[in-house]
Design a protein around this motif. Structure first.
Motif, PDB file in Angstrom:
ATOM      1  N   ALA A   1       0.900  -1.306   0.132  1.00 50.78           N
ATOM      2  CA  ALA A   1       0.074  -0.099  -0.215  1.00 50.78           C
ATOM      3  C   ALA A   1       0.924   1.254   0.023  1.00 50.78           C
ATOM      4  N   PRO A   2       1.974   1.361   0.935  1.00 51.20           N
ATOM      5  CA  PRO A   2       2.569   2.744   0.999  1.00 51.20           C
ATOM      6  C   PRO A   2       3.362   2.854  -0.382  1.00 51.20           C
ATOM      7  N   LEU A   3       4.036   1.706  -0.860  1.00 52.40           N
ATOM      8  CA  LEU A   3       4.856   1.773  -2.237  1.00 52.40           C
ATOM      9  C   LEU A   3       3.665   2.541  -3.348  1.00 52.40           C
ATOM     10  N   VAL A   4       2.431   1.683  -3.446  1.00 54.64           N
ATOM     11  CA  VAL A   4       1.544   2.394  -4.479  1.00 54.64           C
ATOM     12  C   VAL A   4       0.967   3.746  -4.005  1.00 54.64           C
ATOM     13  N   GLU A   5       1.092   4.129  -2.918  1.00 55.79           N
ATOM     14  CA  GLU A   5       0.731   5.722  -2.608  1.00 55.79           C
ATOM     15  C   GLU A   5       1.883   6.716  -2.940  1.00 55.79           C
ATOM     16  N   GLY A   6       3.064   6.050  -3.348  1.00 58.72           N
ATOM     17  CA  GLY A   6       4.111   6.813  -3.715  1.00 58.72           C
ATOM     18  C   GLY A   6       5.191   7.263  -2.349  1.00 58.72           C
ATOM     19  N   ILE A   7       5.408   6.475  -1.420  1.00 57.17           N
ATOM     20  CA  ILE A   7       6.315   6.737  -0.099  1.00 57.17           C
ATOM     21  C   ILE A   7       7.784   6.900  -0.880  1.00 57.17           C
ATOM     22  N   VAL A   8       8.131   5.984  -1.782  1.00 58.56           N
ATOM     23  CA  VAL A   8       9.541   5.770  -2.350  1.00 58.56           C
ATOM     24  C   VAL A   8       9.929   7.157  -2.887  1.00 58.56           C
ATOM     25  N   ASP A   9       8.848   7.787  -3.784  1.00 56.81           N
ATOM     26  CA  ASP A   9       9.141   9.117  -4.489  1.00 56.81           C
ATOM     27  C   ASP A   9       9.431  10.240  -3.234  1.00 56.81           C
ATOM     28  N   VAL A  10       8.441  10.211  -2.266  1.00 55.86           N
ATOM     29  CA  VAL A  10       8.764  11.025  -1.275  1.00 55.86           C
ATOM     30  C   VAL A  10      10.146  11.034  -0.584  1.00 55.86           C
ATOM     31  N   PHE A  11      10.401   9.898  -0.150  1.00 53.02           N
ATOM     32  CA  PHE A  11      11.754   9.851   0.599  1.00 53.02           C
ATOM     33  C   PHE A  11      12.889  10.343  -0.328  1.00 53.02           C
ATOM     34  N   LYS A  12      12.902   9.744  -1.508  1.00 50.95           N
ATOM     35  CA  LYS A  12      14.128   9.939  -2.539  1.00 50.95           C
ATOM     36  C   LYS A  12      14.037  11.320  -2.788  1.00 50.95           C
ATOM     37  N   LYS A  13      13.088  12.140  -2.844  1.00 51.62           N
ATOM     38  CA  LYS A  13      13.037  13.620  -3.170  1.00 51.62           C
ATOM     39  C   LYS A  13      13.772  14.214  -2.117  1.00 51.62           C
ATOM     40  N   GLU A  14      13.554  13.946  -0.726  1.00 49.19           N
ATOM     41  CA  GLU A  14      14.263  14.249   0.409  1.00 49.19           C
ATOM     42  C   GLU A  14      15.724  13.779   0.450  1.00 49.19           C
ATOM     43  N   GLY A  15      16.098  13.060  -0.617  1.00 53.39           N
ATOM     44  CA  GLY A  15      17.608  12.390  -0.320  1.00 53.39           C
ATOM     45  C   GLY A  15      17.931  11.442   0.362  1.00 53.39           C
ATOM     46  N   LEU A  16      16.765  10.965   0.948  1.00 51.41           N
ATOM     47  CA  LEU A  16      16.767   9.471   1.694  1.00 51.41           C
ATOM     48  C   LEU A  16      17.073   8.010   1.228  1.00 51.41           C
ATOM     49  N   ARG A  17      17.742   7.622   1.424  1.00 55.26           N
ATOM     50  CA  ARG A  17      17.826   6.033   1.173  1.00 55.26           C
ATOM     51  C   ARG A  17      16.813   5.183   1.510  1.00 55.26           C
ATOM     52  N   ILE A  18      15.842   4.485   0.369  1.00 52.17           N
ATOM     53  CA  ILE A  18      14.847   3.785   0.459  1.00 52.17           C
ATOM     54  C   ILE A  18      14.829   2.717  -0.391  1.00 52.17           C
ATOM     55  N   PHE A  19      14.311   1.488   0.012  1.00 53.82           N
ATOM     56  CA  PHE A  19      14.350   0.185  -0.835  1.00 53.82           C
ATOM     57  C   PHE A  19      12.965  -0.038  -1.050  1.00 53.82           C
ATOM     58  N   GLY A  20      12.591   0.296  -2.359  1.00 53.93           N
ATOM     59  CA  GLY A  20      11.323  -0.032  -2.974  1.00 53.93           C
ATOM     60  C   GLY A  20      11.150   0.668  -4.358  1.00 53.93           C
ATOM     61  N   PRO A  21       9.868   0.190  -5.117  1.00 55.45           N
ATOM     62  CA  PRO A  21       9.746   0.813  -6.440  1.00 55.45           C
ATOM     63  C   PRO A  21       9.179   2.315  -6.217  1.00 55.45           C
ATOM     64  N   SER A  22       9.249   2.855  -7.321  1.00 57.01           N
ATOM     65  CA  SER A  22       8.349   4.297  -7.277  1.00 57.01           C
ATOM     66  C   SER A  22       6.987   4.309  -7.469  1.00 57.01           C
ATOM     67  N   LYS A  23       6.264   5.061  -7.166  1.00 60.72           N
ATOM     68  CA  LYS A  23       4.950   5.035  -7.550  1.00 60.72           C
ATOM     69  C   LYS A  23       4.613   4.394  -8.753  1.00 60.72           C
ATOM     70  N   ARG A  24       4.915   4.945  -9.896  1.00 64.87           N
ATOM     71  CA  ARG A  24       4.839   4.540 -11.189  1.00 64.87           C
ATOM     72  C   ARG A  24       5.032   3.110 -11.353  1.00 64.87           C
ATOM     73  N   ALA A  25       6.248   2.687 -11.044  1.00 65.82           N
ATOM     74  CA  ALA A  25       6.605   1.160 -11.014  1.00 65.82           C
ATOM     75  C   ALA A  25       5.799   0.279 -10.090  1.00 65.82           C
ATOM     76  N   ALA A  26       5.214   0.743  -8.854  1.00 69.45           N
ATOM     77  CA  ALA A  26       4.370  -0.039  -8.172  1.00 69.45           C
ATOM     78  C   ALA A  26       3.146  -0.253  -8.661  1.00 69.45           C
ATOM     79  N   GLN A  27       2.809   0.336  -9.992  1.00 70.28           N
ATOM     80  CA  GLN A  27       1.444  -0.068 -10.515  1.00 70.28           C
ATOM     81  C   GLN A  27       1.447  -1.333 -11.058  1.00 70.28           C
ATOM     82  N   LEU A  28       2.765  -2.016 -11.255  1.00 67.49           N
ATOM     83  CA  LEU A  28       2.760  -3.496 -11.616  1.00 67.49           C
ATOM     84  C   LEU A  28       2.175  -4.362 -10.545  1.00 67.49           C
ATOM     85  N   GLU A  29       1.974  -3.795  -9.391  1.00 65.43           N
ATOM     86  CA  GLU A  29       1.047  -4.818  -8.507  1.00 65.43           C
ATOM     87  C   GLU A  29      -0.277  -3.761  -8.361  1.00 65.43           C
TER      88      GLU A  29
END
Length: 415
Positions: free
Chosen positions: A72-100
């Motif tokens: 759920a948080p991956l689909v919501e875009g948590i990775v994009d938010v963290f990466k925008k702030e320069g934080l290291r996060i393991f998971g796909p972007s919101k767009r890539a998470a559409q695969l699930e």
């Protein structure tokens, strides 16, 4: 290092347990975590679930690595938010998470990049879907487009049954919007397998295979659940099957991710069907499976933390993942009534008598004891050189554990 693990299930307990084995990891914050992570080495539960709150916490505490457990948080875009702030996060972007996040998106992706999958049609209106059912050969598979906690897939053996499922999904809206659009798919006869893999978008490394048991009752009967048990490796995943999977599913998927310029650093879970006509892809997940994770990580010889860091730093090509020889058997103990209505708040006893590893899913820590708080309560994983010994060990451990209404399948690894 300080690590943040997001999620509250058995999968997240297993991830935190494995990460804790890295000597450089000092603290693991589990958000929100559960009764298992409360007692786990190096782990500290924090009652945060909103993306903004998690982001603020990661910045304030100088978190070195964030690992996202659920979809759920991956689909919501948590990775994009963290990466925008320069934080290291393991998971796909919101767009890539559409695969699930969208079965329609993923099936169209498979078709575009020649990933071997079942024939399908997409429907957005009940009437046209029902008309299509009149021409179908049965059994047929109906899938909710969106996230449905692992319960959005129905295998229907008749027109009447399929019509009822479509009504549940599209009209009764039992998945709160996730079933308003559906995929009707060709039924594939065979054996299912789960193959998790890790990617940094350039390199992809498959894990050993697993065999999930989805239905609530023995003999693969009854309604689907989030999973009632897993064995690993999957005995049906021969070298020939792995080769077919890599050539016709895994490599075309990576090519599609690259051509679509998806930001995908994380786990790709391939749900496959092994048939007489070859290996077909059923679905993608964009995170570790549950309970596959609880079966696989105890077999992983390599350092999970280092694998994740290499993936985040686009250096996955520099490592090889090693596995212990042998098998694992993971059996889920659930609350009576699951996946329907169930009661919670019952004390869990006997875990200290087990010889394998117990991962907590739906249980809370109260006054230094564990009480049930969910449908799938815990996972017992036992590792042995032979599959029969792993199965035997898991069930011997389960015999020591008790809570009111405890239920588990008796045929995991024995089918």
């Amino acid at each position: 290092m300080k690590v943040l693990v997001i999620g509250s299930g058995g999968r997240e307990h297993a991830i935190a347990w494995k990460i804790s084995q890295n000597s450089d990891v000092e603290k693991i914050y589990c958000a929100p975590g559960n009764g298992g992570t409360f007692f786990e080495n190096k782990c500290h539960n924090i009652n945060l679930t909103r993306i903004d709150d998690l982001l603020n916490f990661a910045r304030k505490e100088n978190i070195d690595l964030t690992v996202v457990g659920p979809e759920a948080p991956l689909v919501e875009g948590i990775v994009d938010v963290f990466k925008k702030e320069g934080l290291r996060i393991f998971g796909p972007s919101k767009r890539a998470a559409q695969l699930e996040g969208s079965k329609i998106f993923s099936k169209n992706f498979m078709k575009k990049y020649n990933v071997k999958t079942a024939a399908y049609e997409v429907f957005e209106e009940e009437a046209s879907a029902v008309e299509y059912l009149k021409e179908c050969e049965y059994p047929i598979v109906i899938k909710a487009d969106g996230l449905a906690a692992g319960k959005g897939v129905a295998i229907c053996n008749s027109f009447e049954e399929a019509q009822g499922v479509i009504s549940d999904f599209m009209i009764q809206d039992i998945f709160k919007g996730a079933g308003k659009r559906i995929v009707i798919e060709e039924y594939l006869d065979g054996v299912e397998a789960s193959i998790l893999s890790v990617t940094d978008g350039k390199t992809i490394i498959p894990f050993i295979s697993a065999k999930d048991h989805k239905t609530i009752f023995e003999g693969n009967q009854g309604p689907n659940t989030g999973g009632m048990g897993v064995i690993a490796p999957n005995p049906y995943c021969t070298e020939e099957v792995y080769k077919d999977f890599q050539e016709n599913i895994m490599i075309p998927t990576l090519k599609g991710i690259q051509e679509e310029k998806m930001d995908f650093t994380g786990i790709i879970f391939f749900g496959i069907m092994i048939t007489k006509k070859g290996v077909y892809l059923l679905e993608y997940n964009v995170r570790m499976g549950d309970p596959e994770t609880e079966a696989l990580l105890p077999l992983m010889k390599s350092d999970l933390t280092q694998i994740i860091i290499n993936a985040c730093d686009n250096r996955l090509n520099e490592i090889q993942i090693e596995w212990f020889q042998g098998y694992s058997c993971c059996v889920i103990a659930s609350s009576k009534g699951y996946p329907g209505k169930y009661k919670t708040g019952f004390e869990i006893t006997g875990i200290e008598k087990t010889k394998g590893k117990v991962f907590i899913a739906g249980a809370a820590a109260e006054s230094n004891r564990l009480t049930t708080s969910g449908g799938r309560v815990l996972a017992v994983t036992y590792v042995a050189e032979e599959l029969n010994d792993a199965v035997k060990g898991a069930y011997e451990d389960l015999n020591n554990i008790n809570f009111e209404g405890i239920y588990y399948r008796k045929d995991i690894g024995r089918l």
